[in-house]
Write an enzyme that holds these catalytic residues in place. Structure first.
Site, PDB file in Angstrom:
ATOM      1  N   VAL A  11       1.017  -1.386   0.583  1.00  0.00           N
ATOM      2  CA  VAL A  11      -0.041   0.196   0.167  1.00  0.00           C
ATOM      3  C   VAL A  11       1.398   1.126  -0.143  1.00  0.00           C
ATOM      4  CG1 VAL A  11      -1.853   1.036   1.423  1.00  0.00           C
ATOM      5  CG2 VAL A  11      -1.821  -1.159   1.325  1.00  0.00           C
ATOM      6  N   VAL A 125     -10.453   0.361   7.120  1.00  0.00           N
ATOM      7  CA  VAL A 125     -12.132  -0.443   6.269  1.00  0.00           C
ATOM      8  C   VAL A 125     -12.494  -0.121   5.035  1.00  0.00           C
ATOM      9  CG1 VAL A 125     -14.760  -1.162   7.546  1.00  0.00           C
ATOM     10  CG2 VAL A 125     -12.954   0.356   8.854  1.00  0.00           C
ATOM     11  N   ASP A 194      -9.903  -9.202  12.173  1.00  0.00           N
ATOM     12  CA  ASP A 194      -9.795  -8.106  11.271  1.00  0.00           C
ATOM     13  C   ASP A 194     -11.119  -7.643  10.653  1.00  0.00           C
ATOM     14  OD1 ASP A 194      -8.369  -7.270   9.037  1.00  0.00           O
ATOM     15  OD2 ASP A 194      -9.814  -8.222   8.036  1.00  0.00           O
ATOM     16  N   LYS A 198     -13.138  -4.058  12.331  1.00  0.00           N
ATOM     17  CA  LYS A 198     -13.088  -3.464  11.222  1.00  0.00           C
ATOM     18  C   LYS A 198     -14.699  -3.049  11.627  1.00  0.00           C
ATOM     19  CE  LYS A 198     -10.441  -4.757   7.257  1.00  0.00           C
ATOM     20  NZ  LYS A 198     -10.393  -5.874   6.601  1.00  0.00           N
TER      21      LYS A 198
END
Ligand code: HSE
Length: 384
Positions: A11, A125, A194, A198
């Protein structure tokens, strides 16, 4: 604006690339230069030569010229130190760190507000899908009643494979892992942690409450078998890993668990690694956000948008240039029903009674209409 990107994995690199590719347009948006001054990573990486490479995050946060620190290393240890130190120096912070915001959001937000700095985390998210800001701002007229969705792409991919390719859990997991989908700590994906991070973040923004992450119950997909999927299907359902948060008479219900969803429900038809978030509220009723929840440019899209937002004062200035050239969109696939066969490239054709029916390949409308001169016909655009 001078930016330091800490963490140059998938990213981080994506964000640097977007900032380079879109530099001119983004600078126009905020009326100043957008410069990536530092790239920080423990691994040796090759960066464009104008970006200073460092392995020491202190170089970034101690530089007075830096006004935005982008934290993309993840985890809740060094990342927390970096974010808190950057905020204490009055620097704005952009992060995709869902675990950290879910566990330590309160401390981070308090630090930001004490030092008049902003913290943005839309990328935490749903990857690039805008869901945090809609939950926080765009539905403000409404009381939000419920948020539910598929927030983990990896487990959705595994469940989809199990169903479509008739695989058991372990086989599907091996494929997902081979494609690089599964987190280094697989338990984050497979045990619903995970997704719990979120939903906690969404619930916090929607209900304006801090929720203790440790009280959120998460059940993952390890117990979902092919047999259960088949039985669910017979009953008209599909099994999805659903994260949910809703107001109860007393308190709030927040959890993550495998859930049967009616096969006609939109959420049941979100497959592969896609994410979906459905928000139920009193005036708008239901609204759905759907898209890719992970990936280099997908997540970097939200990161870069957040970076620009730290400096964009007035989103509603409307100082656009006037554009006179507006045309209908005529290059398309078309559905055509006519009296005679046509000499065109088509995707599908059949004739019935006196009608000749085509789904054409993409073609300019005037080219198609030349063929249809002297014919009685009907035509519509076909999406795709
Ligand atoms: N492991 C996460 C997922 C990555 O599969 O959705 C994106 O947050």
């Amino acid at each position: 604006m001078k930016i330091g990107v800490i963490g140059l994995g998938t990213v981080g690199f994506g964000a640097v690339e977007i900032l380079t590719q879109q530099k001119e347009r983004l600078e126009k948006q905020i009326g100043e230069e957008v410069i990536v001054k530092y790239g920080c990573s423990l691994d040796e990486v090759t960066l464009p030569e104008e970006i200073i490479y460092t392995q020491d995050f202190h170089d970034v946060i101690n530089d007075e010229e830096i006004d935005v620190v982008v934290e993309l290393i993840g985890g809740t240890t060094i990342a927390k130190t970096i974010i808190l130190e950057a905020l204490k120096k009055g620097k704005h912070v952009v992060t995709a760190n869902k675990a950290l915001i879910a566990h330590d959001g309160q401390e981070i937000f308090e630090t930001a507000s004490q030092h008049n700095a902003k913290i943005y985390y839309e990328a935490a998210v749903g990857g690039g899908i805008p869901v945090v800001v809609p939950a926080k701002e765009d539905l403000i007229a409404n009381e939000i009643e419920k948020i539910e969705g598929i927030l983990n792409g990896t487990t959705n991919f595994i469940l989809t494979l199990m169903e479509t390719d008739n695989l058991d859990f372990d086989e599907a997991l091996t494929i997902a892992d081979g494609l690089g989908f599964v987190e280094a700590d697989a338990s984050l994906d497979l045990d619903g942690i995970d997704a719990a991070h979120k939903i906690q973040i969404l619930a916090m923004n929607a209900f304006e409450m801090f929720f203790d992450f440790n009280k959120i119950q998460a059940t993952g997909i390890r117990n979902v078998t092919k047999k259960d999927m088949d039985y669910a299907k017979k009953l008209g359902y599909r099994i999805k890993l659903i994260a949910q948060a809703k107001k109860l008479d007393k308190g709030y219900g927040i959890d993550v668990s495998p859930t049967l969803i009616g096969i006609k429900d939109i959420v049941a038809n979100v497959n592969q690694a896609y994410n979906v978030v459905e928000i139920t509220c009193n005036y708008l009723e239901n609204v759905i956000f759907y898209g890719k929840g992970a990936g280099r440019y997908v997540t970097a899209s939200a990161v870069v948008s957040d970076i620009i937002k730290t400096h964009k004062q007035d989103m509603w200035k409307h100082d656009y240039q006037y554009e006179e050239c507006i045309y209908p969109i005529t290059y398309s696939k078309y559905y055509v029903r006519c009296d005679h066969p046509l000499d065109i490239d088509y995707e599908t054709y059949f004739s019935q009674d006196k009608d000749h029916i085509y789904i054409t390949n993409k073609i300019e409308l005037d080219e198609l209409q030349k063929q249809l001169q002297n014919e009685t016909y009907n035509l519509f655009k076909v999406r795709g």
